[in-house]
Design an enzyme around this catalytic site. Sequence first.
Site, short mmCIF file in Angstrom:
data_model
loop_
_atom_site.label_atom_id
_atom_site.label_comp_id
_atom_site.label_asym_id
_atom_site.label_seq_id
_atom_site.Cartn_x
_atom_site.Cartn_y
_atom_site.Cartn_z
N ARG A 1 32.87 28.04 116.04
CA ARG A 1 32.21 28.79 117.12
C ARG A 1 30.93 29.40 116.54
O ARG A 1 30.96 30.44 115.90
CB ARG A 1 33.14 29.90 117.64
CG ARG A 1 32.68 30.53 118.96
CD ARG A 1 33.38 31.86 119.22
NE ARG A 1 32.77 32.92 118.45
CZ ARG A 1 33.42 33.98 117.96
NH1 ARG A 1 34.71 34.13 118.18
NH2 ARG A 1 32.77 34.91 117.25
N HIS B 1 31.55 35.51 120.33
CA HIS B 1 32.62 35.20 121.27
C HIS B 1 32.11 35.24 122.71
O HIS B 1 32.36 34.36 123.51
CB HIS B 1 33.77 36.18 121.09
CG HIS B 1 34.82 36.07 122.15
ND1 HIS B 1 35.69 35.01 122.22
CD2 HIS B 1 35.13 36.88 123.20
CE1 HIS B 1 36.49 35.17 123.27
NE2 HIS B 1 36.17 36.29 123.87
N TYR C 1 32.22 41.07 111.45
CA TYR C 1 33.46 40.50 110.88
C TYR C 1 33.28 39.18 110.13
O TYR C 1 34.21 38.70 109.50
CB TYR C 1 34.54 40.35 111.94
CG TYR C 1 34.14 39.57 113.19
CD1 TYR C 1 34.20 38.19 113.20
CD2 TYR C 1 33.73 40.23 114.35
CE1 TYR C 1 33.85 37.47 114.35
CE2 TYR C 1 33.38 39.53 115.50
CZ TYR C 1 33.44 38.14 115.50
OH TYR C 1 33.11 37.44 116.62
#
Lengths: 338, 409
Positions: B307, B311, B320
């Site tokens: 990805r 998100h 993160y």
Amino acid sequence: MAKMNMIQALNSALDVAMENDPNVLCFGEDAGYFGGVFRVTAGLQKKYGLDRCFDAPINEAAIAAMAVGMAAKGLRPVAEIQFADYIFPAIDQIVSEMSRIRYRSAGQFTQPIVVRSPWGGGIRGGQTHSMSPEAFFTHVPGIKVVIPSNPYDAKGLLLASIESDDPIIFFEPKRIYNGPFDGQADGALQSWANHPKGEVPEGHYTVDLNKAEVVREGSAVTVVTYGTLVHVALAAAEKSGIDAEVIDLKTLTPYDIETISDSVKKTGRCIVANEAPRTSSFSAELAAQIQEDCFWSLEAPIHRIAGWDTPYPHAHEWSYFPGQQRFINAMKSVTETV
Amino acid sequence: MATSQPRYRVPAPKFRPGDEPDFSDLKLQPAGEAKRPGIDCSWKDTVDHATGLVGALDHNHQAVGEWNPELDPDTLREGLRHMVLTRVYDERMQKLQRQGKMSFYMKSTGEEAVSVAAAMALRDSDMVFPSYRQQGILFARGRDIVDMMCHCISNSRDNLKGRQLPVHYTWAEGNFFSISGNLGTQFPQAVGWAMGARYKNEDQVTASWIGDGTTAEGDFHGALTLASTYRAPVIFNVVNNQWAISTFQGIAQGDAPSLAVKGLGYGLPSIRVDGNDFLAVYAATKWAADRARAGHGATLLELYTYRAAAHSTSDDPSGYRPKEEATKWPLGDPIERLKNHLIGLEEWDEQRHEAMEAELNDLVVKSYKEAESYGTLHDGPLSPVPSIFEDVTADTDWRLIRQRQDLGV
Ligand SMILES: Cc1ncc(C[n+]2csc(CCOP(=O)(O)OP(=O)(O)O)c2C)c(N)n1
Ligand SMILES: [Mg+2]
């Protein structure tokens, strides 16, 4: 006409629906070969084949989801959840999916599904075979909740539910599968054989969804209830000599406010009753709406009869279940109020 | 106070912000190596595939091995175009979200092959139950871009009457199911649909997609149980894009050697596929669809990808994971790889690519202008207010009639 108990009437409804419409099929845990632990689907696999009545894995979420997919594809699945107490694993598929797919797709996909499930107490089933979880579902827009109280209605309401284009949670009061129950634990078992609603046409008919029925006319107090408690209320009226009008709701969502308020405006007094724990149970919704619509006709506070706010007990079931005496006491107290 | 020794293992990703991502010890099976079993194979014939990696485009952008679908150049160019359109659209919509034109957006950057190649390998009549990250299917199936945008900006022409968050598309006409925000629910539903197709004697195949994180949901396991039991014509796609919001895929995978391997326990042929390899995704999907159509049942495909974007517009991955992870990802970028393959075949070149990008960019800009002329969430017009009371059930009962009166509309 034939004499049927509720199990036979439900079985007959499925038989008629499957005969008339090849898109109707049914499945659930033990529902196929064996015909269900209460035998509601007995004989259907043999008559209609393995792919129309079959056993499902023990995964209620998957059972509900399978129904969602099939219904979106244009079938009319009737899914059995073995006991209403075990519907919770399926709650996401029912509440977040089945109930909203028409809405969230703006009508592009619909969900003609019936989820049937044996429901309610009075059979010494303990906390995992006695629950009345209807209020979890009456709270959900997009699904209807139907609870019959006799063989005639059970068949007609199940056929109407199968023919409905929206998802229906169809709860079957298992205490009265084999006969009405007057709410006295130690009373003699009764049978549907001599009951007028035990006379059931063999062919196709429907009973209106969204319609309640006045099952006993009276002038002293209106009792609004559904399922097993309809019979308890009727027995209490006879025993007490209080001229109660008893309304069998049959469809909880949407409930028939007209029949209810006509009655309450006539009697001026009202009792609402359900087996489920009192707080946030369906009787709370009824009481709130009745006071809104009938406040100026009420001569006494609306009285609620419900299960206690405890899990359903086993050994002390009869101290929990709203039996005949609780109805008699409530009828007295409500009619004594000036 | 955190103890120095955790009392149970909590898996952690290899790299956190500030680390230098290095995937050199990620042992991935080279393209061309995996065998292609017959479509009537059993789960046993895919044991190696479940932990291997089916690939067809090698490091030199050449098509190799048994999984090369041998597509003609026109089909490859079409796939490239759909992927570029998906990316251009995502970029534009993200920008428009930042400008307040819509409430929310989710890109599929880096994963375009997963949806586009699959959609092209399926028939348009096959049913899809996607998650929110397969917008590529809509482009591959030719959905009108203005209609897609009208949904995302929740305007008067939103075919969902403003009821769904952006990117939660529904397109029944295109055999595209209503996307749920509740993760994983579509997986077992897809089995029900697939059984319905069998019941009606149709040869339609059903495909569904979920993410790596969502394999932890019960519905994943329920779906595999149903499909295995009833041998349903369904393709289960697990898009392993390494991340579930901020949670790395190891939290869902645990000690399993892959996500695909979970399908083997259900007796389903299960294959890990290079999700950034257009040819491999196409070939694997086609294989699974042929299997399903021939009555051999379901297949689990794990699409191994990354990805590359956040998100969603509500997420900031810099908290993160290292920024460079996407560019260091050993399987590269699906658009670059297919483009270089076509260039190697002398069927494409940089100029044509740039021209196509410009053309698609114009198309998206122009489409947005039109979409905006039907309103935006911010400025309206929206679907009429009374429409919130429609489509709850087929009939409108007294409660909604009264409530609509209460609202005064
Ligand atoms: C049942 C449910 N739980 C949690 C969420 C919140 N949520 C939305 S997306 C997401 C991560 C999903 O990750 P993954 O399955 O890997 O899919 P991806 O976003 O990577 O495509 C979470 C936790 C949700 N939408 N539904
Ligand atoms: Mg993910």
